[in-house]
Scaffold this motif. Sequence first.
Motif, PDB file in Angstrom:
ATOM      1  N   UNK A 183       0.866  -1.175   0.000  1.00  9.78           N
ATOM      2  CA  UNK A 183       0.000   0.000   0.000  1.00  9.78           C
ATOM      3  C   UNK A 183       0.901   1.223   0.000  1.00  9.78           C
ATOM      4  N   UNK A 184       0.816   2.002  -1.068  1.00  7.99           N
ATOM      5  CA  UNK A 184       1.596   3.242  -1.149  1.00  7.99           C
ATOM      6  C   UNK A 184       0.785   4.339  -0.464  1.00  7.99           C
ATOM      7  N   UNK A 185       1.384   4.948   0.545  1.00  9.82           N
ATOM      8  CA  UNK A 185       0.704   5.965   1.334  1.00  9.82           C
ATOM      9  C   UNK A 185       0.830   7.308   0.625  1.00  9.82           C
ATOM     10  N   UNK A 186      -0.300   7.862   0.253  1.00 13.53           N
ATOM     11  CA  UNK A 186      -0.358   9.201  -0.333  1.00 13.53           C
ATOM     12  C   UNK A 186      -1.383   9.977   0.492  1.00 13.53           C
ATOM     13  N   UNK A 187      -0.903  10.800   1.395  1.00 11.13           N
ATOM     14  CA  UNK A 187      -1.771  11.473   2.361  1.00 11.13           C
ATOM     15  C   UNK A 187      -2.627  12.568   1.734  1.00 11.13           C
ATOM     16  N   UNK A 188      -2.347  12.944   0.493  1.00  8.02           N
ATOM     17  CA  UNK A 188      -3.110  14.000  -0.158  1.00  8.02           C
ATOM     18  C   UNK A 188      -4.122  13.445  -1.162  1.00  8.02           C
ATOM     19  N   UNK A 189      -3.719  12.445  -1.957  1.00  7.79           N
ATOM     20  CA  UNK A 189      -4.577  11.945  -3.035  1.00  7.79           C
ATOM     21  C   UNK A 189      -5.192  10.580  -2.763  1.00  7.79           C
ATOM     22  N   UNK A 190      -4.903   9.987  -1.636  1.00  9.19           N
ATOM     23  CA  UNK A 190      -5.423   8.656  -1.331  1.00  9.19           C
ATOM     24  C   UNK A 190      -4.393   7.567  -1.594  1.00  9.19           C
ATOM     25  N   UNK A 191      -4.518   6.489  -0.890  1.00  5.43           N
ATOM     26  CA  UNK A 191      -3.564   5.384  -0.978  1.00  5.43           C
ATOM     27  C   UNK A 191      -3.854   4.515  -2.193  1.00  5.43           C
ATOM     28  N   UNK A 192      -2.803   3.860  -2.699  1.00  4.97           N
ATOM     29  CA  UNK A 192      -2.976   2.905  -3.796  1.00  4.97           C
ATOM     30  C   UNK A 192      -2.416   1.553  -3.347  1.00  4.97           C
ATOM     31  N   UNK A 193      -3.103   0.513  -3.761  1.00  2.00           N
ATOM     32  CA  UNK A 193      -2.760  -0.845  -3.329  1.00  2.00           C
ATOM     33  C   UNK A 193      -2.284  -1.647  -4.530  1.00  2.00           C
ATOM     34  N   UNK A 214       8.391  -8.451  -8.036  1.00  2.00           N
ATOM     35  CA  UNK A 214       7.186  -7.613  -8.042  1.00  2.00           C
ATOM     36  C   UNK A 214       7.154  -6.698  -6.816  1.00  2.00           C
ATOM     37  N   UNK A 215       7.669  -7.184  -5.689  1.00  2.00           N
ATOM     38  CA  UNK A 215       7.738  -6.351  -4.481  1.00  2.00           C
ATOM     39  C   UNK A 215       8.678  -5.174  -4.700  1.00  2.00           C
ATOM     40  N   UNK A 216       9.850  -5.442  -5.282  1.00  2.00           N
ATOM     41  CA  UNK A 216      10.797  -4.361  -5.571  1.00  2.00           C
ATOM     42  C   UNK A 216      10.176  -3.331  -6.512  1.00  2.00           C
ATOM     43  N   UNK A 217       9.440  -3.794  -7.514  1.00  2.00           N
ATOM     44  CA  UNK A 217       8.800  -2.880  -8.454  1.00  2.00           C
ATOM     45  C   UNK A 217       7.722  -2.051  -7.761  1.00  2.00           C
ATOM     46  N   UNK A 218       6.990  -2.647  -6.846  1.00  2.00           N
ATOM     47  CA  UNK A 218       5.918  -1.925  -6.142  1.00  2.00           C
ATOM     48  C   UNK A 218       6.489  -0.888  -5.180  1.00  2.00           C
ATOM     49  N   UNK A 219       7.682  -1.132  -4.661  1.00  5.17           N
ATOM     50  CA  UNK A 219       8.309  -0.190  -3.733  1.00  5.17           C
ATOM     51  C   UNK A 219       9.092   0.903  -4.449  1.00  5.17           C
ATOM     52  N   UNK A 220       9.277   0.772  -5.761  1.00  6.87           N
ATOM     53  CA  UNK A 220      10.086   1.766  -6.511  1.00  6.87           C
ATOM     54  C   UNK A 220       9.328   3.058  -6.702  1.00  6.87           C
TER      55      UNK A 220
END
Length: 183
Positions: free
Chosen positions: A159-169, A177-183
């Motif tokens: 879950x990418x935390x974006x406190x302004x526009x909403x989180x994306x999962x 795939x984990x490394x790509x999601x964290x990039x």
Amino acid sequence: MRKSNYLVLGAAAVVAALLLVLWYHLGFNRIDSPLDLTLAIVWWAGIVGIAATLVRVEERRRRQVRTLYVSPKSLYSSELGMVSIGEAGAVEAMRGMLGQLKYGFDSKGLPDRKKFDYRFVVRTDEFKEHDGESGKPADNAAAGSAVQRKDPTWKGTVIKIDRENGNSETPFDGIDQLKAALA
């Protein structure tokens, strides 16, 4: 399952046996009634229901313990607390943390946001280290070097935390795939 869950199941089985003895001692077995069988079935269905509930609650608790919070410089786990990422990188640090989990009941509180501003939450559904040669689960895979270890079975969600526009999962299945999601 934890030892306490086995104790609860054992206590339920002992109570069931004692009630069965009491049932015969009081002479209820001599009464010809369909309620006897119905009551026994309901009782054992209750014990099976308690066992299934305990298993589900334990799985949910373990998933919660495997949840990692990732900031640019450190990681947080409810069992291990804050850990510095180091030179190996976030994914290798997470891999080491997941390998060290004992799933105890002690929990370290999430640090204040001023001290620990996390950007990602990694929810791990399944994590299993593998032996370098045979592909079997390793006994102490965290102790080996990163060069000798094969990629683990690692599934979950970032879950990418974006406190302004909403989180994306983003779901992931494997270390790449984990490394790509964290990039």
